[in-house]
Design a protein around this motif. Sequence first.
Motif, mmCIF file in Angstrom:
data_model
loop_
_atom_site.group_PDB
_atom_site.id
_atom_site.type_symbol
_atom_site.label_atom_id
_atom_site.label_comp_id
_atom_site.label_asym_id
_atom_site.label_seq_id
_atom_site.Cartn_x
_atom_site.Cartn_y
_atom_site.Cartn_z
ATOM 1 N N ILE A 63 0.861 -1.180 0.000
ATOM 2 C CA ILE A 63 0.000 0.000 0.000
ATOM 3 C C ILE A 63 0.900 1.234 0.000
ATOM 4 N N ASN A 64 0.652 2.147 -0.906
ATOM 5 C CA ASN A 64 1.428 3.385 -0.994
ATOM 6 C C ASN A 64 0.724 4.449 -0.158
ATOM 7 N N GLY A 65 1.139 4.580 1.099
ATOM 8 C CA GLY A 65 0.511 5.530 2.005
ATOM 9 C C GLY A 65 1.021 6.948 1.791
ATOM 10 N N THR A 66 0.191 7.910 2.127
ATOM 11 C CA THR A 66 0.565 9.322 2.038
ATOM 12 C C THR A 66 0.951 9.814 3.418
ATOM 13 N N TYR A 67 2.176 10.306 3.564
ATOM 14 C CA TYR A 67 2.626 10.800 4.872
ATOM 15 C C TYR A 67 1.701 11.908 5.373
ATOM 16 N N LYS A 68 1.221 11.741 6.570
ATOM 17 C CA LYS A 68 0.245 12.622 7.227
ATOM 18 C C LYS A 68 -1.090 12.667 6.490
ATOM 19 N N GLY A 69 -1.319 11.644 5.676
ATOM 20 C CA GLY A 69 -2.653 11.463 5.119
ATOM 21 C C GLY A 69 -3.542 10.745 6.126
ATOM 22 N N PHE A 70 -4.839 10.722 5.831
ATOM 23 C CA PHE A 70 -5.815 10.088 6.727
ATOM 24 C C PHE A 70 -6.494 8.984 5.928
ATOM 25 N N MET A 71 -6.203 7.747 6.309
ATOM 26 C CA MET A 71 -6.635 6.599 5.527
ATOM 27 C C MET A 71 -7.816 5.904 6.180
ATOM 28 N N GLU A 72 -8.779 5.554 5.342
ATOM 29 C CA GLU A 72 -9.925 4.751 5.767
ATOM 30 C C GLU A 72 -9.731 3.341 5.218
ATOM 31 N N ILE A 73 -9.803 2.364 6.102
ATOM 32 C CA ILE A 73 -9.671 0.963 5.692
ATOM 33 C C ILE A 73 -10.912 0.215 6.151
ATOM 34 N N ILE A 74 -11.541 -0.488 5.224
ATOM 35 C CA ILE A 74 -12.691 -1.324 5.547
ATOM 36 C C ILE A 74 -12.277 -2.772 5.329
ATOM 37 N N PHE A 75 -12.342 -3.564 6.391
ATOM 38 C CA PHE A 75 -12.070 -4.997 6.293
ATOM 39 C C PHE A 75 -13.402 -5.721 6.074
ATOM 40 N N VAL A 96 2.393 -1.242 4.560
ATOM 41 C CA VAL A 96 2.018 0.130 4.212
ATOM 42 C C VAL A 96 3.290 0.959 4.195
ATOM 43 N N ASN A 97 3.603 1.523 3.051
ATOM 44 C CA ASN A 97 4.813 2.323 2.869
ATOM 45 C C ASN A 97 4.471 3.794 3.104
ATOM 46 N N VAL A 98 5.090 4.393 4.131
ATOM 47 C CA VAL A 98 4.814 5.789 4.492
ATOM 48 C C VAL A 98 6.153 6.532 4.501
ATOM 49 N N ILE A 99 6.359 7.403 3.542
ATOM 50 C CA ILE A 99 7.630 8.115 3.398
ATOM 51 C C ILE A 99 7.423 9.592 3.699
ATOM 52 N N ASN A 100 8.250 10.123 4.574
ATOM 53 C CA ASN A 100 8.272 11.562 4.833
ATOM 54 C C ASN A 100 9.049 12.232 3.703
ATOM 55 N N PRO A 101 8.396 13.098 2.907
ATOM 56 C CA PRO A 101 9.097 13.708 1.763
ATOM 57 C C PRO A 101 10.201 14.671 2.170
ATOM 58 N N GLU A 102 10.197 15.103 3.408
ATOM 59 C CA GLU A 102 11.236 16.007 3.893
ATOM 60 C C GLU A 102 12.298 15.212 4.656
ATOM 61 N N ASP A 138 14.239 14.136 7.662
ATOM 62 C CA ASP A 138 13.999 14.171 9.098
ATOM 63 C C ASP A 138 15.263 13.676 9.800
ATOM 64 N N LYS A 139 16.050 14.604 10.329
ATOM 65 C CA LYS A 139 17.316 14.230 10.947
ATOM 66 C C LYS A 139 17.134 13.463 12.256
ATOM 67 N N SER A 140 15.921 13.483 12.802
ATOM 68 C CA SER A 140 15.673 12.754 14.051
ATOM 69 C C SER A 140 15.307 11.292 13.816
ATOM 70 N N ALA A 141 15.057 10.923 12.555
ATOM 71 C CA ALA A 141 14.669 9.539 12.266
ATOM 72 C C ALA A 141 15.893 8.629 12.364
ATOM 73 N N PRO A 142 15.774 7.490 13.049
ATOM 74 C CA PRO A 142 16.912 6.575 13.172
ATOM 75 C C PRO A 142 17.366 6.053 11.816
ATOM 76 N N LEU A 143 18.671 5.920 11.673
ATOM 77 C CA LEU A 143 19.248 5.398 10.447
ATOM 78 C C LEU A 143 19.322 3.878 10.505
ATOM 79 N N LEU A 144 19.830 3.278 9.442
ATOM 80 C CA LEU A 144 20.071 1.846 9.424
ATOM 81 C C LEU A 144 20.897 1.471 10.652
ATOM 82 N N PRO A 145 20.420 0.530 11.484
ATOM 83 C CA PRO A 145 21.164 0.182 12.708
ATOM 84 C C PRO A 145 22.571 -0.332 12.393
ATOM 85 N N ASP A 146 23.520 0.011 13.254
ATOM 86 C CA ASP A 146 24.893 -0.459 13.080
ATOM 87 C C ASP A 146 24.979 -1.982 13.139
#
Length: 575
Positions: free
Chosen positions: A415-427, A511-517, A519-527
Amino acid sequence: MAMAPTFYKNKTRGPSPGQNRRPSSCFFRSHVIGINGQFPGPILNVTTNWNVVVNVKNDLDEPLLLTWNGVQHRKNSWQDGVLGTNCPIPAGWNWTYQFQVKDQIGSFFYFPSLDFQRAAGGYGGIIINNRDVIPLPFAVPDGDITIFISDWYTKSHKKLRKDVENGVDLGVPDGILINGLGPYRYDAAIVPDGIPYQLINVEPGKTYRLRVHNVGISTSLNFRIQNHNLLLVETEGSYTVQQNYTNMDIHVGQSFSFLVTTDQNASSDYYIVASPRFVNSSEWNKVTGVAILHYSNSLGPASGPLPDPPNAYDTYFSMNQARSIRWNVSAGAARPNPQGSFKYGQITVTDVYVILNRPAELIEGKWRTTLNGISYLPPSTPLMLAQQFNIPGAYKLDFPYKLMSRAPKVDTSLINGTYKGFMEIIFQNNDTTVQSYHMDGYAFFVVGMDFGVWTENSRGTYNKWDGVARSTTQVFPGAWTAILVYLDNAGIWNLRAENLDTWYLGQEVYVNVINPEIDKSAPLLPDNAIYCGLLSSLQKDQAQRINFSGAPSVVDASITVLLAFVIALFSYLIR
């Protein structure tokens, strides 16, 4: 005060340590997955915003991942512990998880996420306490008790997954466990002597918080305590409107907190019961979990019939009960502002997914389950690593918004999610059994459920004010459940069936959610990342990795909790 429930045995003892006497045919010595020699595993007891560091040693004979059901891992899906985010920990290796329980409170649990391993155990509780500056919306309880309820099969998890692969129905479980223990002998015709059972000791005139988790394979369970009300106060990180229930249906993967007041006369002990729901075989009547609530001034053992469950086939009762659970909009939780400050009913929906499941079917000659006609195929390189290293063709961002008119297929479709979008899911549940669905990384709002087929007119029945926020919801057979989720947590997040049989055969999506900006606070690939699949060449043998078990350094002043988990199979007497 956290309390560790004890266990007790029915009148006739089982074999003493070191004895080789064969157990009765009514109970068995099984192999379970334990942690530090415990089954269930230890409780992870932390407070909002603490850092958690868990070093896991895999002493199983197969790969392992631990996932933290309901913990949101803000911006850090590297620690989520599922195949889309992590390479498995090979047998004999260790790996360190590090995450922060950022802006969360409540009752959760962890478990092994691979290859049906949860069917053998490996689970334990997670308690995230309020910070001192935020009061509880109820008086501080006199004790805090964690209870795990689950269906149990005497077959090993390896045999169970082989059955599922071959299209064999799981059938009636061999028992229902309460904290890993078999039933108290409530009926001599059904329960033999010698089975260990759970005994929970309490004092009269006190109030206890019971955190109850259904950690089973596929069975919805009804939880109740003889002559005691269950005051619901929290579910999966949300404080609820406080309501009394005589019993509660708890579906696979769900967690609830109840306040139980010991206000009875203690003329005897009291039954604690977990029994199957929505089953149509007389054999199921013999499969009931029973523990004992023991007052310190009790005058005798529990006796008489078990407290009555709801009608076994009454899904309407269960749905109405679920609808009655409401968000406490005036209570503070992880933050001082009231939960209801987030007015989800006023946000414009950006994406709508109507997700239909189907029972297992043959696809390309193998039994598979699907969501919108797609059975998820994990790539050899986890999604997060494929994204980090720009590996082409590892996945597609083309999961359909609804069931398409085409043959079912096996694919790696996200699922291609929109960062800070509001998603409705019906199961929409087209299966014949209750299915639970869980979303990592988020708490979503359960805004509606009903029988029949969802249509756009169904939105007129939505609760847009105080629908409870949680991470696992049930969907009844022939019915739908609607959720709303605010996609403010960047990462790749697993959306799955919690029922192990349907999950194992492919009923999941990411669900893939990418911040287009940036974000220096986001953790990187773990060592200490493990590499596999197309990146296997980057992986050194563990003995050559000086800091393999290390985790990224902690960058804030929050309290850090360090734990070590040794996960192994061991022999255990069980019904």
